[in-house]
Enzyme design. Structure first.
Site, PDB file in Angstrom:
ATOM      1  N   LYS A 229       0.972  -1.059  -0.139  1.00 38.85           N
ATOM      2  CA  LYS A 229       0.071   0.060   0.018  1.00 38.85           C
ATOM      3  C   LYS A 229       0.812   1.260   0.141  1.00 38.85           C
ATOM      4  O   LYS A 229       0.678   2.108  -0.658  1.00 38.85           O
ATOM      5  CB  LYS A 229      -0.974  -0.065   1.091  1.00 38.85           C
TER       6      LYS A 229
ATOM      7  N   GLN B  36      -4.697  -2.030   9.306  1.00 39.02           N
ATOM      8  CA  GLN B  36      -4.495  -3.359   8.741  1.00 39.02           C
ATOM      9  C   GLN B  36      -5.156  -4.469   9.509  1.00 39.02           C
ATOM     10  O   GLN B  36      -4.821  -4.702  10.444  1.00 39.02           O
ATOM     11  CB  GLN B  36      -3.133  -3.712   8.155  1.00 39.02           C
TER      12      GLN B  36
ATOM     13  N   ASP C  16     -11.290   2.381   3.464  1.00 42.50           N
ATOM     14  CA  ASP C  16     -11.650   1.011   3.116  1.00 42.50           C
ATOM     15  C   ASP C  16     -13.418   0.662   2.977  1.00 42.50           C
ATOM     16  O   ASP C  16     -13.837  -0.405   2.659  1.00 42.50           O
ATOM     17  CB  ASP C  16     -11.267   0.088   4.424  1.00 42.50           C
TER      18      ASP C  16
END
Ligand code: NAP
Length: 278
Positions: free
Chosen positions: A49, A93, A116
């Site tokens: 990322k 994460q 997200d």
């Protein structure tokens, strides 16, 4: 023989577009990435990322916390990032250590920075057909289909898998594109009978080679979301690729299919978050 829906190629185009828009926009979108503990898979995801951010001219900030950080400190960090105007997107994460409630963490991230699209407010807005951010994997699938000129309108989309991050939002986005949608799961009776009715079959199960050729209608579009690591270390999707490719009209490979699109959509959401913050 099926045509290949290449996520690698489409994602490269998306990244190019994002890099252009970033240059023209004048502000560098900033993504804060939180990683807790030393899970090697999480480390690879976070590093990727950060690399993606650098590739399109974004800033990324990494917050690496020890596994025993505890929920209170993690939530305090999220609160700080929520109120920091230099940060446009925040992601934590997953998975997190057992003593941390992942749902509390998801709820703590400001919906305006929730790139997200896991926050209940953003999930609800997807259900209402009024999304702020689209969840990255299903959005990546939609982009891949659109790029190949495959319309879902009036078509029967069968999604195998009902997780909150893939199966359910995938079904919602397909419904929003006027498909007729069936969601299957581990308790579905006559799974193969249903998957054979699919014009577009999306596999999000997490079991290598689970979708076999006898489960696929001749000419169907087959989207393989699954990422499974085999004993030999190789990656394999949920679809028995070689056999299914003989019957399908279009198919996504693994790797190089949905995975790169998911990564690209995270950047797209971060760019949108930055644009909305001006
Ligand atoms: P998950 O939360 O484990 O969900 C798996 C789903 O598959 C569940 O809904 C489960 O049904 C269903 N399932 C399991 N066995 C089944 C069976 N025998 N018949 C029918 N359905 C069955 O997994 P996920 O997070 O959605 O991820 C799915 C896969 O996609 C994984 O391989 C993951 O690594 C991959 N993934 C890829 C990307 C990408 O970017 N390409 C992104 C995210 C995830 P129940 O609900 O009844 O248990």
């Amino acid at each position: 023989m099926a045509q290949i829906l290449s996520g690698t190629a489409v994602a490269a185009k998306v990244l190019e577009r994002i890099a252009d828009e970033t240059k023209r926009g004048g502000i560098a979108p900033t993504l804060a990435v939180i990683i807790v503990g030393g899970d090697p898979a999480s480390r690879v995801y976070v590093d990727n990322k950060k690399k993606d951010c650098a590739r399109v001219g974004f800033h990324s900030l990494e917050y690496a916390l020890p596994a025993d950080v505890g929920q209170t400190k993690l939530l305090a960090l999220i609160e700080t990032l929520n109120s920091d105007p230099r940060v446009h997107g925040i992601l934590c994460q997953m998975p997190l250590p057992r003593d941390i409630d992942e749902r509390a963490v998801t709820r703590a991230i400001s919906p305006a920075k929730d790139v997200d699209a896991f926050h209940p407010e953003n999930v609800g807005r997807i259900l209402l057909g009024d999304p702020v951010f689209l969840p990255c994997t299903p959005a990546g699938v939609m982009e891949l289909l659109a790029e190949a000129g495959i319309s879902l309108e009036g078509r029967h989309v069968v999604v195998v898998g009902r997780s909150s991050i893939v199966g359910k939002p995938m079904a919602m986005l397909a419904l929003g594109a006027n498909a007729t949608v069936t969601i299957c799961h581990s308790k579905t009776a006559d799974l193969a009978g249903i998957t054979r009715q699919a014009d577009v079959l999306v596999a999000a199960v997490g079991r290598a080679n689970f979708i076999t050729a006898d489960m696929v209608r001749e000419g169907a579009v087959v989207i393989d979301v699954g990422i499974n690591r085999l004993e030999n270390g190789k990656l394999r999707g949920d679809v028995d690729y070689e056999a299914v490719a003989e019957k399908a009209s279009w198919i996504t490979p693994v790797p190089g299919g949905v995975g790169p699109m998911t990564r690209a959509m995270l950047l797209q959401n971060t760019l949108a978050a930055a644009a909305a913050s001006i």
